[in-house]
Scaffold this motif. Structure first.
Motif: not given
Ligand SMILES: [Zn+2]
Ligand SMILES: [Zn+2]
Length: 242
Positions: A1-22
């Motif tokens: 199952m894919e989990t998405e972190n919300t975008l960080s406050s600066s849209e230029l620097l989105p947070s790292i998207r984890a999908d399990g351990d990938q």
């Protein structure tokens, strides 16, 4: 199952998207309105294709328009659109690929060796060898009948070479050639030194030929043409002498 972190406050620097351990690419595909699904290397936010959108990426890459310089990968789009000197100027008189021959009009090509549809020449080594042979044969035929050597000299260049004997071989070769070109023009009375004459140097490069011409016939006008902007070489010096 894919989990998405919300975008960080600066849209230029989105947070790292984890999908399990990938980790998956954080680039939002504008038309599909979803994230790119490519896996990314540990600690990276973007896949190889979208790394250009990573504001933290400090990789420099060779400019696709001119391999002589490099550019920050993140600046590439801006560089190609507005900054690169290798861009084709949008002047009225410039027509992209005007000299490209459509593949169906090219001589000597059989059906199965047709190049790309855009008509760009795609010369193999065999093609080059074949054309070289045709040129050599034509030259030896012509040379026997009509071409004679006339290595003439131009005083100013000869004096310069005498005073600067330790020039490298390439520079020397160019000087000998320019000395002869100007010498041949003089021998045919083409150097009238009048301001209603204009010399157009096609493929001027560093404009060394024009530099020596301007020294010889300073009253004439000069127009330098080259596909790349190798400015501030002999062109500036030529302006000072003419
Ligand atoms: Zn991606
Ligand atoms: Zn560039």
């Amino acid at each position: 199952m894919e989990t998405e972190n919300t975008l960080s406050s600066s849209e230029l620097l989105p947070s790292i998207r984890a999908d399990g351990d990938q980790m998956r690419c954080s680039y939002m595909l504008p038309h599909k309105k979803r994230y790119c699904r490519m896996l990314v290397k540990a600690g990276r936010r973007f896949c190889g294709e979208h790394i250009v959108f990573d504001p933290q990426d400090q990789t420099r890459i060779v400019c696709p328009l001119d391999p002589k310089h490099t550019v920050y990968r993140t600046d590439l789009k801006d560089h190609l659109a507005t900054k690169c000197n290798g861009r084709l100027p949008s002047d009225l008189w410039i027509q992209e690929n005007v000299n490209v021959v459509p593949s169906e009009e090219r001589l000597g090509e059989s059906q199965n060796e047709k190049g790309p549809e855009d008509g760009r020449l795609n010369c193999s080594e065999e093609d080059t060898a074949r054309v070289a042979k045709i040129i050599e044969e034509a030259y030896s035929k012509l040379a026997a009948e009509a071409i004679s050597d006339a290595c003439l000299k131009t005083e100013a260049i000869e004096n310069f070479m005498e005073a600067n004997e330790n020039q490298n071989e390439t520079h020397k070769k160019h000087l000998v050639q320019q000395s002869s070109i100007i010498g041949n023009l003089a021998a045919r009375h083409l150097l009238n030194n009048q301001d209603d004459s204009c010399f157009i140097e096609l493929g001027a490069g560093k404009a060394q030929l024009t530099y020596w011409l301007a020294k010889t016939i300073p009253n004439c006008r000069f127009l330098l043409i080259d596909r790349s902007g190798a400015r501030n070489k002999y062109d500036n010096k030529a302006m000072q002498v003419s």
